[in-house]
Design a protein around this motif. Structure first.
Motif, PDB file in Angstrom:
ATOM      1  N   THR A  96      70.838  -3.307  -5.545  1.00  0.00           N
ATOM      2  CA  THR A  96      71.466  -3.647  -6.824  1.00  0.00           C
ATOM      3  C   THR A  96      71.823  -2.383  -7.606  1.00  0.00           C
ATOM      4  OG1 THR A  96      69.210  -3.885  -7.629  1.00  0.00           O
ATOM      5  CG2 THR A  96      70.391  -5.910  -7.108  1.00  0.00           C
ATOM      6  N   PRO A  97      72.850  -2.430  -8.450  1.00  0.00           N
ATOM      7  CA  PRO A  97      73.246  -1.250  -9.214  1.00  0.00           C
ATOM      8  C   PRO A  97      72.073  -0.664 -10.001  1.00  0.00           C
ATOM      9  CG  PRO A  97      74.960  -2.895  -9.336  1.00  0.00           C
ATOM     10  CD  PRO A  97      73.792  -3.558  -8.629  1.00  0.00           C
ATOM     11  N   GLY A  98      71.971   0.652  -9.921  1.00  0.00           N
ATOM     12  CA  GLY A  98      70.893   1.368 -10.605  1.00  0.00           C
ATOM     13  C   GLY A  98      69.728   1.681  -9.685  1.00  0.00           C
ATOM     14  N   ARG A  99      69.672   1.010  -8.536  1.00  0.00           N
ATOM     15  CA  ARG A  99      68.543   1.181  -7.626  1.00  0.00           C
ATOM     16  C   ARG A  99      68.693   2.435  -6.780  1.00  0.00           C
ATOM     17  NH1 ARG A  99      65.572  -3.932  -4.969  1.00  0.00           N
ATOM     18  NH2 ARG A  99      63.513  -2.931  -5.029  1.00  0.00           N
ATOM     19  N   VAL A 210      75.559   2.521  -7.361  1.00  0.00           N
ATOM     20  CA  VAL A 210      76.276   2.539  -8.648  1.00  0.00           C
ATOM     21  C   VAL A 210      77.189   1.327  -8.824  1.00  0.00           C
ATOM     22  CG1 VAL A 210      76.131   5.036  -8.977  1.00  0.00           C
ATOM     23  CG2 VAL A 210      78.071   4.086  -7.726  1.00  0.00           C
ATOM     24  N   ASN A 211      77.354   0.552  -7.776  1.00  0.00           N
ATOM     25  CA  ASN A 211      78.176  -0.659  -7.888  1.00  0.00           C
ATOM     26  C   ASN A 211      77.850  -1.570  -6.710  1.00  0.00           C
ATOM     27  OD1 ASN A 211      79.807   1.587  -6.381  1.00  0.00           O
ATOM     28  ND2 ASN A 211      80.630  -0.348  -5.617  1.00  0.00           N
ATOM     29  N   THR A 217      81.262  -8.287  -5.790  1.00  0.00           N
ATOM     30  CA  THR A 217      81.185  -7.977  -7.220  1.00  0.00           C
ATOM     31  C   THR A 217      81.359  -9.195  -8.109  1.00  0.00           C
ATOM     32  OG1 THR A 217      83.552  -7.602  -7.295  1.00  0.00           O
ATOM     33  CG2 THR A 217      82.162  -5.691  -6.861  1.00  0.00           C
ATOM     34  N   GLU A 225      81.806  -0.620 -13.944  1.00  0.00           N
ATOM     35  CA  GLU A 225      80.430  -0.808 -13.499  1.00  0.00           C
ATOM     36  C   GLU A 225      79.831   0.530 -13.048  1.00  0.00           C
ATOM     37  OE1 GLU A 225      80.288  -3.528 -10.247  1.00  0.00           O
ATOM     38  OE2 GLU A 225      78.108  -3.497 -10.117  1.00  0.00           O
ATOM     39  N   THR A 229      76.547   2.475 -14.775  1.00  0.00           N
ATOM     40  CA  THR A 229      75.341   2.624 -13.962  1.00  0.00           C
ATOM     41  C   THR A 229      75.015   4.091 -13.724  1.00  0.00           C
ATOM     42  OG1 THR A 229      76.000   0.599 -12.857  1.00  0.00           O
ATOM     43  CG2 THR A 229      74.219   1.811 -11.853  1.00  0.00           C
ATOM     44  N   ALA A 232      72.876   5.889 -16.447  1.00  0.00           N
ATOM     45  CA  ALA A 232      71.452   5.554 -16.430  1.00  0.00           C
ATOM     46  C   ALA A 232      70.766   6.131 -15.193  1.00  0.00           C
ATOM     47  CB  ALA A 232      71.292   4.037 -16.455  1.00  0.00           C
ATOM     48  N   ALA A 233      71.460   6.067 -14.058  1.00  0.00           N
ATOM     49  CA  ALA A 233      70.850   6.478 -12.790  1.00  0.00           C
ATOM     50  C   ALA A 233      70.589   7.988 -12.730  1.00  0.00           C
ATOM     51  CB  ALA A 233      71.743   6.062 -11.626  1.00  0.00           C
TER      52      ALA A 233
END
Ligand code: HPA
Length: 248
Positions: A96-99, A210-211, A217, A225, A229, A232-233
């Motif tokens: 998932t985005p951010g992971r 990041v996406n 999507t 997106e 992301t 934050a990442a």
């Protein structure tokens, strides 16, 4: 003590907090110049050499990066291991985005890149490197342990599919990669990883989703997106690097 090479990408545009010990220089190698200046310095107590894969101002597209020069310059700078940071798209539901993902395998879909140091007849002989496990297991473990210590919820393995870019993929291409077993998709993981192995450098990738990949999507604007992301990442990646450095 040996140096740690860090290759930054879309997900790590620069390395705030490096105390430079020498003026940054674009290194000239027998393969040509590096993507951008090599920053030598001290980061979280470790001697590091930092390089931006896409060059200053993110100018160089994935297929046009001089991967050979970048890896050769890090080796010549005395690095014996490299942490490569890369932005990726998520194919698997859990990506998932951010992971953050520490991949353990690669499927290479890129083409026509200068992918080996064994292009010229080799005085020392040709070595068919063993690439069964494309990433260094000890370095991967150190990244995973540090991510766990920080409670980042990183995925500790995954198959990293590498496409040619610079365009993003079609939905059918992502479906095929999913069937192949890819969990994430990026554009810069190869030939970087193989060249590092040829050069004798321990190499691991710290990928950040990041996406969601194309067709996954639900119709969201992919670039919006990515931007949200990424911001934050970047913080998570820097915290992870700060924690892993003393452990290396
Ligand atoms: N595809 C390929 N490379 C990428 C992506 C993607 O969706 N996101 C970030 N890098």
């Amino acid at each position: 003590m040996s140096r740690v090479g860090i290759i930054g990408g879309t997900a790590l545009a620069d390395l705030a907090g490096v105390a430079a010990t020498a003026p940054p220089t674009v290194a000239e190698t027998r393969y040509g110049p590096t993507s951008g200046p090599l920053v030598s310095g001290c980061y979280a107590g470790r001697d590091v050499a930092f390089l931006m894969r896409h060059g200053t101002g993110h100018r160089i597209a994935p297929h046009a990066i001089n991967y050979r020069a970048n890896i050769a310059a890090l080796a010549a700078a005395g690095c014996d291991r490299v942490i490569a940071v890369a932005a990726v798209g998520g194919i698997a539901a859990e990506a998932t985005p951010g992971r953050i993902v520490i991949p353990d395998q690669i499927i290479d879909y890129s083409w026509a890149r200068k992918h080996t140091f064994y292009d010229d007849p080799c005085a020392d002989g040709l070595d068919h490197i063993d690439f069964t496990e494309p990433y260094d297991s000890a370095l991967r473990r150190q990244l995973s342990d540090s991510a766990a210590e920080l409670g980042l919820g990183a995925l500790e393995r995954g198959v990293h599919g590498i496409t040619q870019g610079p365009r993003l993929e079609t939905a059918a291409e992502i479906d095929r990669m999913d069937r192949d077993g890819c969990h994430v998709v990026g554009m810069t993981g190869m030939p970087e990883a193989a060249l590092a192995r040829e050069a004798g450098l321990a190499y691991a990738c710290c990928a950040v989703v990041v996406n969601k990949a194309a067709g996954r999507t639900g119709g969201l604007a992919i670039h919006a997106e990515i931007e949200a992301t990424l911001a934050a990442a970047m913080g998570d990646i820097e915290r992870l690097l700060q924690v892993v450095m003393p452990a290396l």
